[in-house]
Structures are given as structure tokens and as C-alpha cells.
Design a protein around this motif. Structure first.
Motif, PDB file in Angstrom:
ATOM      1  N   GLY A 341      39.649  37.881  46.525  1.00 20.77           N
ATOM      2  CA  GLY A 341      40.447  37.149  45.552  1.00 20.77           C
ATOM      3  C   GLY A 341      41.704  36.571  46.095  1.00 20.77           C
ATOM      4  N   PRO A 342      42.307  35.756  45.266  1.00 20.09           N
ATOM      5  CA  PRO A 342      42.706  36.047  43.899  1.00 20.09           C
ATOM      6  C   PRO A 342      41.674  35.708  42.826  1.00 20.09           C
ATOM      7  N   VAL A 343      41.979  36.192  41.615  1.00 15.32           N
ATOM      8  CA  VAL A 343      41.220  35.848  40.415  1.00 15.32           C
ATOM      9  C   VAL A 343      41.592  34.427  40.004  1.00 15.32           C
ATOM     10  N   TYR A 344      40.633  33.711  39.385  1.00 16.07           N
ATOM     11  CA  TYR A 344      40.908  32.363  38.896  1.00 16.07           C
ATOM     12  C   TYR A 344      42.232  32.350  38.119  1.00 16.07           C
ATOM     13  N   ASP A 345      43.000  31.298  38.335  1.00 14.08           N
ATOM     14  CA  ASP A 345      44.338  31.261  37.751  1.00 14.08           C
ATOM     15  C   ASP A 345      44.344  31.085  36.240  1.00 14.08           C
ATOM     16  N   PHE A 346      43.219  30.703  35.636  1.00 15.01           N
ATOM     17  CA  PHE A 346      43.205  30.547  34.175  1.00 15.01           C
ATOM     18  C   PHE A 346      42.695  31.799  33.467  1.00 15.01           C
ATOM     19  N   LEU A 347      42.466  32.885  34.217  1.00 19.90           N
ATOM     20  CA  LEU A 347      42.053  34.154  33.636  1.00 19.90           C
ATOM     21  C   LEU A 347      43.189  35.167  33.747  1.00 19.90           C
ATOM     22  N   ASP A 348      43.221  36.124  32.819  1.00 24.87           N
ATOM     23  CA  ASP A 348      44.225  37.186  32.820  1.00 24.87           C
ATOM     24  C   ASP A 348      43.649  38.426  33.495  1.00 24.87           C
ATOM     25  N   THR A 349      44.463  39.094  34.308  1.00 26.51           N
ATOM     26  CA  THR A 349      43.976  40.188  35.128  1.00 26.51           C
ATOM     27  C   THR A 349      44.889  41.401  35.033  1.00 26.51           C
ATOM     28  N   LEU A 350      44.283  42.571  35.033  1.00 23.75           N
ATOM     29  CA  LEU A 350      44.993  43.833  35.189  1.00 23.75           C
ATOM     30  C   LEU A 350      44.306  44.658  36.262  1.00 23.75           C
ATOM     31  N   ILE A 351      45.097  45.399  37.028  1.00 20.72           N
ATOM     32  CA  ILE A 351      44.570  46.434  37.919  1.00 20.72           C
ATOM     33  C   ILE A 351      45.171  47.741  37.435  1.00 20.72           C
ATOM     34  N   LEU A 352      44.313  48.668  37.035  1.00 22.25           N
ATOM     35  CA  LEU A 352      44.769  49.875  36.349  1.00 22.25           C
ATOM     36  C   LEU A 352      44.384  51.127  37.115  1.00 22.25           C
ATOM     37  N   ASP A 353      45.303  52.095  37.139  1.00 18.12           N
ATOM     38  CA  ASP A 353      44.997  53.376  37.767  1.00 18.12           C
ATOM     39  C   ASP A 353      44.222  54.264  36.802  1.00 18.12           C
ATOM     40  N   GLU A 354      43.977  55.517  37.182  1.00 12.35           N
ATOM     41  CA  GLU A 354      43.150  56.404  36.362  1.00 12.35           C
ATOM     42  C   GLU A 354      43.781  56.705  35.016  1.00 12.35           C
ATOM     43  N   ASP A 355      45.100  56.521  34.909  1.00 11.94           N
ATOM     44  CA  ASP A 355      45.795  56.767  33.639  1.00 11.94           C
ATOM     45  C   ASP A 355      45.926  55.508  32.796  1.00 11.94           C
ATOM     46  N   GLY A 356      45.323  54.404  33.249  1.00 10.17           N
ATOM     47  CA  GLY A 356      45.388  53.171  32.483  1.00 10.17           C
ATOM     48  C   GLY A 356      46.681  52.412  32.640  1.00 10.17           C
ATOM     49  N   ARG A 357      47.412  52.676  33.715  1.00 11.54           N
ATOM     50  CA  ARG A 357      48.679  51.986  33.951  1.00 11.54           C
ATOM     51  C   ARG A 357      48.531  50.998  35.111  1.00 11.54           C
ATOM     52  N   PRO A 358      49.277  49.886  35.066  1.00 13.61           N
ATOM     53  CA  PRO A 358      49.191  48.909  36.148  1.00 13.61           C
ATOM     54  C   PRO A 358      49.518  49.538  37.498  1.00 13.61           C
ATOM     55  N   ALA A 359      48.756  49.120  38.512  1.00 17.41           N
ATOM     56  CA  ALA A 359      48.923  49.692  39.837  1.00 17.41           C
ATOM     57  C   ALA A 359      48.497  48.668  40.882  1.00 17.41           C
ATOM     58  N   ALA A 360      48.871  48.921  42.133  1.00 11.20           N
ATOM     59  CA  ALA A 360      48.451  48.049  43.232  1.00 11.20           C
ATOM     60  C   ALA A 360      46.996  48.288  43.595  1.00 11.20           C
ATOM     61  N   GLU A 361      46.464  49.462  43.230  1.00 11.01           N
ATOM     62  CA  GLU A 361      45.068  49.795  43.495  1.00 11.01           C
ATOM     63  C   GLU A 361      44.480  50.452  42.255  1.00 11.01           C
ATOM     64  N   GLY A 362      43.260  50.014  41.907  1.00  5.72           N
ATOM     65  CA  GLY A 362      42.618  50.605  40.746  1.00  5.72           C
ATOM     66  C   GLY A 362      41.481  49.739  40.250  1.00  5.72           C
ATOM     67  N   GLU A 363      41.129  49.916  38.971  1.00  6.34           N
ATOM     68  CA  GLU A 363      40.015  49.171  38.387  1.00  6.34           C
ATOM     69  C   GLU A 363      40.454  47.765  38.010  1.00  6.34           C
ATOM     70  N   LEU A 364      39.623  46.796  38.372  1.00  9.57           N
ATOM     71  CA  LEU A 364      39.890  45.402  38.012  1.00  9.57           C
ATOM     72  C   LEU A 364      39.411  45.151  36.590  1.00  9.57           C
ATOM     73  N   CYS A 365      40.306  44.610  35.749  1.00 13.89           N
ATOM     74  CA  CYS A 365      39.995  44.297  34.355  1.00 13.89           C
ATOM     75  C   CYS A 365      40.406  42.846  34.102  1.00 13.89           C
ATOM     76  N   VAL A 366      39.554  42.093  33.392  1.00 16.76           N
ATOM     77  CA  VAL A 366      39.758  40.650  33.257  1.00 16.76           C
ATOM     78  C   VAL A 366      39.457  40.215  31.823  1.00 16.76           C
ATOM     79  N   ARG A 367      40.215  39.260  31.348  1.00 19.44           N
ATOM     80  CA  ARG A 367      39.916  38.590  30.073  1.00 19.44           C
ATOM     81  C   ARG A 367      40.176  37.102  30.250  1.00 19.44           C
ATOM     82  N   GLY A 368      39.710  36.326  29.284  1.00 21.80           N
ATOM     83  CA  GLY A 368      39.914  34.880  29.340  1.00 21.80           C
ATOM     84  C   GLY A 368      38.648  34.138  28.986  1.00 21.80           C
ATOM     85  N   SER A 369      38.617  32.850  29.312  1.00 20.45           N
ATOM     86  CA  SER A 369      37.551  31.975  28.832  1.00 20.45           C
ATOM     87  C   SER A 369      36.177  32.355  29.351  1.00 20.45           C
ATOM     88  N   GLN A 370      36.081  33.006  30.509  1.00 23.28           N
ATOM     89  CA  GLN A 370      34.780  33.359  31.060  1.00 23.28           C
ATOM     90  C   GLN A 370      34.291  34.737  30.618  1.00 23.28           C
TER      91      GLN A 370
END
Length: 530
Positions: A341-370
Motif C-alpha cells: 500500500g497505501p490504500v486508495y485515497d478515496f477510502l477510509d482506513t484504520l489499523i487496529l491493535d487487539e484492543d481495537g485502538r489505532p496502532a502502527a501494526e494491527g488489523e487493516l479495516c476499510v470503509r468507503g465506496s468499494q
């Protein structure tokens, strides 16, 4: 037809090129070359034939066909009728195809000659539900392009961007395939972005390595046709010698899983320096290693190498990373794989740790038109989406409707490294062995650094003392004890696989990805350690 890309349906993308470039070649399949006008007429004729056989416009069509004129014209014909398409794979077991047909709620089963072998397995379902089964050999499908006027004309499609274009089925953890409906409005931003990024237009010749049941095939068909280029469908055996296919068929854009490169190399079918006309080599579906990227650059020295990523639920791909032309400028990564990556610039992205908080490493989560709007069975949505309040994420529990504000959880672990996203593996590839939490991808990366190991996959299987690790590799066969001692110098001892197995080649699933379940099943019986 509107010129706004976000208002276009899949069929609009095709017909727009048919109007602009009617005499340009749209499809090469077998010994046939069809212009856009001819393919449009053929699809219209097949649509008329379906309508005549079924008696009314079907809402959902299952397409049991692959790499044939019937497959491509049938796909367009279904869209011409405003139907939802569900591709089935003739190489899959008939029982699975029948189950998917029923889950999709299809009313028409269209097959080519290869797919017709499974018709007896569908006979009872078709008769009981008064559905239509229709087999069209390629010669007959081609003829409908010239006889469409003798059949009742299909009604003009009134498909809207919010309608479902297709439903694909992914493997479910319960053993029941999960249906993923993708709407036309999810597809348009993806198609528009990729036509522009890869400069797809008349004169371009695009590969077709993916079966229709695997969603990167949507790039093959509709990025190609949306740009006015030519889709060059190979016979299945041609892909075993991809360089011959690239050179002899004049391919300008290649799109495949990375494993196809490794398989061809293992067979000695990857001669270097010949595919000088290739402009883009695009890879998707699994981690692209630097070893595979370097091998491809030797095959096609003038081609841009691009690594893309995305689950079906986010419409084919949602990230992109382009390697610099000079390998000396390729960014080093922690696991020896090309960034995604990066993720497409028209999509919203989060990377979350095991506690569901933003982190530099973790699960990739995406929302947006796609992002799709939820599985065919809403019960499958639970836990696969989440909401985010700005500080912490909450998994979706299914008690309230999904909204555009929900993020889709990819299940993939990523990390920012030098400004790019690196794919670290699936979250479900994290296992616990003798109390240690272990990332299988980290072991695989270490194995690939061994000069004699070409590819490496590690699976966790039941053992005498609990979970044990089996490392499978291709390349030069090594003495297990020597290889394990080498690994102990690169990773902690608790991460060294208890068994190392040399394989001539790694098994692949029908989508061309490494078949990890097959390896787990094969080596799931405990055996003495080396």
C-alpha cells in the motif's frame, strides 16, 4: 448514458467502449477474434436466447463456464438482462457448484461445453424449481451474434448503480460458502482508477489468468473493456509457459497471483529477457516476495511491477504499491515481501491493535465506496464489521442495520514500514505453541532467506504434545537437521518448525493461491521430529 463514472454499471462500461471503438478487437478466445461490435451483438443474441428459453427476464443467472466465448458473452448477456451474475467453476466439484447455485437463488444455469458435464447433477433442482438449464457451445454462442434479430429483442436494461452486479462465494469457516454481493456502484470507482493508473486503452492487450469465480477476473474483463483494450484469453495449459504466452500473444498488461511465477520457474518455464513488450506486471492474491519480483523483472525488464491487495468484500483491490525501476531502490521490508500500500485515497482506513485502538501494526479495516453492504446471509456479518468512536472500535453484533459508517475487518495484519503498508499475514495465521504466540509469516520469511529455499509455507497441525509446526519448502532439498540449525540462528528456537518437508512444488487451490488447508490435511498426522 451518463459520463459520470460513479453512475455506470458494468454493462455501461462495456457498451461505452463498444460505441467508441466498435471495430477495435475486444476479445481473443480460442481461434476467434471479436471486435467490440461483434462481442456486443453476440452478447445481445445470447441474452435473447436466454430470454426465449426462460420466458421472462431472470433476476439471477449462474454461469458454469470458463475461458470460452460462452463464458464471456454469457457474462455480458446476464448484465444485458439486468440479472445478477454468479460464476461457477467447471473445475469445482458438482456438489459444491449445486450448493452455490442454490445459495445464490439463481433461476437460470448457463453452461459452456465444459460446464455441461455437470448438468445431470443439476437436473433435479432445475426440474423441481422450474428453472432453466441452457448449454451453448462456442459455435452456437458465436452464431447468436448474427441471428439476434430473429429472436425477441431483450428489453433495454434498466439496471441502476445501486443494483447488485454479481455475487461471489468465499470459503466460510463453518464449511458453508459465504455469498458476497457487489453492487455496480462499488465497482465503478475501482474500474475508473485502474484504467487510469495502468493506462488501459485501445491497442493494449490484457492477460486473463483468473477464473471467473475469483474476483480479480473483474479487472481482466471490465478494466480491459472499460478502457477499450483487448482481453486475450489463454488456454489453461498456456499459463504453464507464461513467457510464451506473453511474447506470442503480444501481452501488454499481465495480472496474476505471485504463485504462478514460482510454478513456472519450478518447471523451468521462465526464460529471461524475452517479454520486452510487457508494460505492466500486476500481482494480487497473496504476498509477493522480492524473489518473485526479481524473477519477473528478469522476464520482462521493461515492465512496471505493481503489487495490489484487497479482499472480495472491498471489490477486488483497495491498495497499490509500485516498485521503483531500479532494484537498488526497492524498499527493504521486515518479511522480504513487497509492500501492498497505501490504500486508495478515496477510502477510509484504520489499523487496529487487539484492543481495537489505532496502532502502527494491527488489523487493516476499510470503509468507503468499494466496501460491500454485507453478506448474502446477514448472519455472516456479525463480527466482520466494526464501528469506531475516534478512540476505540466496537465489533458489529448484528443487532442494528449496517451503515456506511461501519468498517470492514479484513482479517489481515499490516504494518507501516517507511511510509508503506506491509502485509504481515492473516490474523488466523497466528498460533500458540507451548505457550508462545507465533506468527507463521515470520517463520516463512526466515525460511525464504535461506539461499536454497525458494518458497516456504508453515502450517500448524496437531501433534503428540499439542500444536506443532511443519515447514514446507521448495528449491534444493536440504538435510533437516542442518536446515533447522540454520533457522535457529535467525529465529528463536521455539519458532523453528518441528518438521521440515521438501516438496517439488506447493499445492495450489483453484484460484492459484497456495493451498494451506491441503498442507494441513496432508501433514496433520503426527510424525517423528527430525
Amino acid at each position: 448514458m451518463t459520463d459520470r463514472t460513479d453512475d455506470r454499471t458494468l454493462y455501461d462500461w462495456f457498451t461505452r467502449s463498444a460505441d467508441r471503438f466498435p471495430d477495435a478487437p475486444a476479445l481473443e478466445v480460442g481461434d476467434r477474434t471479436l471486435t467490440y461490435r461483434q462481442l456486443h451483438d453476440c452478447a445481445t443474441g445470447v441474452a435473447a436466447r436466454i430470454l426465449a428459453a426462460h420466458g421472462r427476464p431472470p433476476r439471477r443467472i449462474a454461469l458454469l463456464a470458463s475461458r470460452s466465448l460462452t463464458a464471456f458473452a454469457g457474462y455480458l448477456a446476464a448484465l444485458r438482462l439486468g440479472a445478477v451474475v454468479t460464476p461457477l467453476n467447471p473445475a469445482y466439484p458438482a456438489r459444491r457448484n449445486l450448493g452455490v447455485y442454490e445459495l445464490a437463488g439463481a433461476e437460470v444455469l448457463l453452461t459452456d461445453e465444459a460446464g455441461s458435464a455437470q448438468l445431470p447433477d443439476f437436473a433435479e433442482q432445475l426440474e423441481r424449481s422450474r428453472h432453466t438449464g441452457l448449454t451453448l457451445p462456442d459455435d452456437e454462442a458465436a452464431a447468436y451474434g448474427g441471428t439476434a434479430a430473429t429472436l425477441p429483442a431483450p428489453p433495454a436494461p434498466d439496471t441502476a448503480p445501486d443494483d447488485i452486479a454479481y455475487v461471489l462465494f468465499t470459503s466460510g469457516s463453518t464449511g458453508r460458502p459465504k455469498g458476497v454481493p457487489i453492487r455496480h456502484r462499488n465497482l465503478s470507482p475501482y474500474i475508473a482508477r485502474n484504467i487510469a493508473r495502468f493506462e488501459v486503452g485501445p491497442g493494449c492487450r490484457v492477460s486473463h489468468t483468473f477464473d471467473l469465480t475469483f474476483d480479480p477476473s473483474v479487472f481482466d474483463l471490465f478494466v480491459t473493456w472499460g478502457g477499450g483494450a483487448t482481453l486475450v484469453a489463454p488456454g489453461r495449459t498456456e499459463l504453464l509457459t507464461p513467457v510464451d504466452y506473453l511474447v506470442e500473444r503480444g501481452i501488454s498488461h499481465w495480472f496474476s497471483v505471485p504463485s504462478l511465477v514460482s510454478v513456472a520457474a519450478g518447471l523451468g518455464n521462465l526464460p529471461t529477457g524475452l517479454a520486452t513488450g510487457l508494460r505492466y506486471g500486476i500481482f494480487i492474491g497473496e504476498q509477493l516476495t522480492y524473489r518473485q519480483a526479481a524473477a519477473w523483472q528478469e522476464v520482462a525488464p521493461n515492465a512496471v511491477i505493481e503489487n495490489v491487495y484487497g479482499p472480495t468484500e472491498l471489490t477486488v483491490a483497495c491498495t497499490e504499491f509500485r516498485l521503483p525501476a531500479d532494484p537498488d531502490d526497492w524498499p527493504a521490508t521486515s518479511n522480504g515481501t513487497v509492500p501492498i500500500g497505501p490504500v486508495y485515497d478515496f477510502l477510509d482506513t484504520l489499523i487496529l491493535d487487539e484492543d481495537g485502538r489505532p496502532a502502527a501494526e494491527g488489523e487493516l479495516c476499510v470503509r468507503g465506496s468499494q466496501r460491500f453492504d454485507g453478506y448474502l446471509n446477514p448472519a455472516d456479518d456479525t463480527g466482520r464489521f466494526l464501528s469506531f468512536d475516534g478512540e476505540r472500535a466496537t465489533p458489529y453484533d448484528g443487532r442494528h442495520p449496517l451503515t456506511a459508517a461501519h468498517y470492514y475487518r479484513t482479517g489481515d495484519r499490516v504494518r507501516h514500514e517507511d511510509g508503506a503498508l506491509v502485509h504481515l499475514g492473516r490474523l488466523d495465521n497466528q498460533v500458540k505453541v507451548r505457550g508462545y504466540r507465533i506468527e507463521l509469516g515470520e517463520i516463512e520469511a526466515a525460511m525464504r532467506r535461506h539461499p536454497a529455499m525458494r518458497e516456504a509455507v508453515v502450517v500448524a497441525v496437531p501433534g503428540d504434545g499439542g500444536t506443532e509446526l511443519v515447514g514446507c519448502y521448495t528449491g534444493e532439498e536440504l538435510k533437516a537437521t542442518a536446515a533447522m540449525l540454520w533457522l535457529r540462528r535467525h529465529i528463536p528456537v521455539h519458532m523453528v518448525p518441528r518438521r521440515l518437508v521438501h516438496l517439488a512444488e506447493l499445492p495450489l487451490n483453484p484460484n492459484g493461491k497456495i493451498d494451506r488447508p491441503a498442507l494441513r490435511q496432508r501433514f496433520g498426522t503426527a510424525a517423528p521430529a527430525a
